[in-house]
Design a protein around this motif. Structure first.
Motif, short mmCIF file in Angstrom:
data_model
loop_
_atom_site.label_atom_id
_atom_site.label_comp_id
_atom_site.label_asym_id
_atom_site.label_seq_id
_atom_site.Cartn_x
_atom_site.Cartn_y
_atom_site.Cartn_z
N PRO A 30 0.83 -1.21 0.00
CA PRO A 30 0.00 0.00 0.00
C PRO A 30 0.87 1.26 0.00
CG PRO A 30 -0.57 -1.45 1.84
CD PRO A 30 0.64 -2.02 1.19
N LEU A 31 0.38 2.25 -0.67
CA LEU A 31 0.98 3.58 -0.63
C LEU A 31 0.59 4.17 0.72
CD1 LEU A 31 2.36 5.93 -2.11
CD2 LEU A 31 0.14 6.51 -3.06
N THR A 32 1.57 4.52 1.53
CA THR A 32 1.31 5.04 2.88
C THR A 32 1.44 6.55 2.87
OG1 THR A 32 2.17 3.02 3.86
CG2 THR A 32 2.06 4.96 5.28
N VAL A 33 0.39 7.24 3.30
CA VAL A 33 0.39 8.69 3.31
C VAL A 33 -0.26 9.22 4.58
CG1 VAL A 33 0.35 8.91 0.78
CG2 VAL A 33 -1.78 8.88 2.04
N VAL A 34 0.03 10.48 4.87
CA VAL A 34 -0.57 11.22 5.97
C VAL A 34 -1.32 12.39 5.34
CG1 VAL A 34 -0.11 12.57 8.05
CG2 VAL A 34 1.32 10.60 7.50
N ALA A 35 -2.54 12.65 5.80
CA ALA A 35 -3.35 13.70 5.19
C ALA A 35 -4.04 14.54 6.25
CB ALA A 35 -4.40 13.08 4.27
N CYS A 57 -7.98 15.85 -3.69
CA CYS A 57 -7.72 15.00 -2.53
C CYS A 57 -7.36 15.88 -1.34
CB CYS A 57 -6.61 14.01 -2.85
SG CYS A 57 -5.06 14.78 -3.34
N LEU A 58 -7.02 15.26 -0.23
CA LEU A 58 -6.62 16.01 0.95
C LEU A 58 -5.15 16.40 0.83
CD1 LEU A 58 -8.21 13.79 3.73
CD2 LEU A 58 -9.13 15.90 2.74
N PRO A 59 -4.76 17.53 1.40
CA PRO A 59 -3.34 17.87 1.41
C PRO A 59 -2.60 16.91 2.34
CG PRO A 59 -4.61 19.48 2.67
CD PRO A 59 -5.59 18.56 2.04
N GLY A 60 -1.36 16.61 1.96
CA GLY A 60 -0.53 15.71 2.75
C GLY A 60 0.43 14.98 1.85
N GLY A 61 1.03 13.90 2.35
CA GLY A 61 1.97 13.15 1.54
C GLY A 61 2.61 12.01 2.29
N LYS A 62 3.65 11.46 1.67
CA LYS A 62 4.33 10.29 2.20
C LYS A 62 5.35 10.66 3.27
CE LYS A 62 6.27 8.07 -0.99
NZ LYS A 62 6.85 7.34 -2.10
N PRO A 63 5.43 9.84 4.33
CA PRO A 63 6.46 10.08 5.34
C PRO A 63 7.85 9.79 4.78
CG PRO A 63 4.78 8.54 6.15
CD PRO A 63 4.52 8.75 4.69
N ASP A 64 8.81 10.59 5.17
CA ASP A 64 10.21 10.29 4.89
C ASP A 64 10.64 9.18 5.83
OD1 ASP A 64 10.43 12.22 2.91
OD2 ASP A 64 11.23 13.75 4.27
N PRO A 65 11.69 8.42 5.48
CA PRO A 65 12.16 7.36 6.38
C PRO A 65 12.44 7.90 7.79
CG PRO A 65 13.26 7.20 4.26
CD PRO A 65 12.47 8.48 4.25
N GLY A 66 11.88 7.23 8.79
CA GLY A 66 12.10 7.61 10.18
C GLY A 66 11.28 8.80 10.66
N GLU A 67 10.47 9.39 9.80
CA GLU A 67 9.68 10.57 10.15
C GLU A 67 8.38 10.15 10.81
OE1 GLU A 67 8.86 14.68 7.79
OE2 GLU A 67 8.18 12.86 6.74
N LEU A 69 4.37 10.55 12.00
CA LEU A 69 3.19 10.97 11.25
C LEU A 69 2.92 12.46 11.42
CD1 LEU A 69 0.83 7.93 11.96
CD2 LEU A 69 2.24 8.36 9.93
N THR A 70 3.05 12.96 12.64
CA THR A 70 2.80 14.39 12.83
C THR A 70 3.89 15.25 12.20
OG1 THR A 70 3.74 14.28 15.06
CG2 THR A 70 1.34 14.16 14.89
N ASP A 71 5.13 14.78 12.21
CA ASP A 71 6.20 15.52 11.53
C ASP A 71 5.95 15.56 10.03
OD1 ASP A 71 7.50 16.10 13.90
OD2 ASP A 71 9.04 14.54 13.65
N THR A 72 5.44 14.45 9.48
CA THR A 72 5.08 14.42 8.06
C THR A 72 4.00 15.44 7.77
OG1 THR A 72 5.63 12.07 7.91
CG2 THR A 72 4.21 12.97 6.17
N LEU A 73 2.99 15.48 8.61
CA LEU A 73 1.88 16.43 8.43
C LEU A 73 2.40 17.86 8.42
CD1 LEU A 73 -1.28 16.52 8.29
CD2 LEU A 73 -1.19 17.00 10.74
N VAL A 74 3.24 18.20 9.39
CA VAL A 74 3.80 19.56 9.48
C VAL A 74 4.61 19.88 8.22
CG1 VAL A 74 5.45 21.01 10.72
CG2 VAL A 74 3.81 19.62 11.99
N ARG A 75 5.49 18.97 7.81
CA ARG A 75 6.34 19.21 6.63
C ARG A 75 5.51 19.37 5.37
NH1 ARG A 75 7.78 15.79 3.00
NH2 ARG A 75 7.41 13.95 4.29
N GLU A 76 4.57 18.46 5.15
CA GLU A 76 3.78 18.49 3.92
C GLU A 76 2.89 19.74 3.83
OE1 GLU A 76 3.86 16.73 1.20
OE2 GLU A 76 5.19 15.10 1.81
N LEU A 77 2.26 20.14 4.94
CA LEU A 77 1.42 21.33 4.89
C LEU A 77 2.25 22.58 4.64
CD1 LEU A 77 -1.29 20.67 7.62
CD2 LEU A 77 -1.43 20.34 5.14
N ASP A 78 3.47 22.61 5.17
CA ASP A 78 4.36 23.73 4.90
C ASP A 78 4.77 23.74 3.43
OD1 ASP A 78 6.15 25.95 5.45
OD2 ASP A 78 7.77 24.47 5.32
#
Length: 158
Positions: A30-35, A57-67, A69-78
């Motif tokens: 599965p494609l894993t994303v945070v939105a 779709c909803l804004p968001g994206g894929k986590p970087d390795p070791g990132e 979920l909330t860090d992914t959300l912050v990075r992607e929205l920025d």
């Protein structure tokens, strides 16, 4: 990167994020994303990509390795909108099909307020505030079939 984008892009047969072909007879990972679910004035924010400007779709994206979920959300929205999530709250884990890639999708959804004025950047083509009932709107399956029904059940209904 939007919440439904893979590293390999649309129209490829490789496993998302790996660049290699899936083994015969096996389902792709599965494609894993945070939105982010962002609701304002009773409407849900959705975004589209330059590669598919008519699919939202909803804004968001894929986590970087070791990132996280909330860090992914912050990075992607920025990166995508130039905003910062405020007090994100877990809403749901959604299993669906990625709108552009046609592969299984596992999407972790957070409901959040934002600081700043959202403006599409990076690979985004457009931003809309919607009820989900617009006739001229094509929503990604995860949003149409899972997120909107959850919101309409009473969390932050658009």
């Amino acid at each position: 990167m939007t919440a439904e984008e893979s590293a390999t892009g649309p129209g490829t047969a490789s496993e998302p994020g790996t660049g290699r072909e899936p083994e015969p007879g096996t389902a792709p990972e599965p494609l894993t994303v945070v939105a982010a679910v962002i609701v304002g004035a009773g409407r849900l924010m959705v975004v589209s990509k330059k590669a598919a400007p008519d699919v939202f779709c909803l804004p968001g994206g894929k986590p970087d390795p070791g990132e996280s979920l909330t860090d992914t959300l912050v990075r992607e929205l920025d990166e995508e909108l130039g905003v910062v999530p405020q007090e994100p709250r877990f809403l749901a884990e959604v299993a669906s099909v990625a709108a552009l890639e046609g592969v299984p999708l596992r999407m972790t959804v957070f409901e959040t307020r934002i600081s700043g004025t959202p403006r599409p950047a990076a690979e985004l083509a457009a931003l809309r505030w919607v009820t989900g009932d617009e006739e001229d709107l094509t929503l990604a399956p995860a949003v149409r079939d899972h997120v909107l029904p959850l919101l309409r059940l009473g969390t932050a209904a658009p």
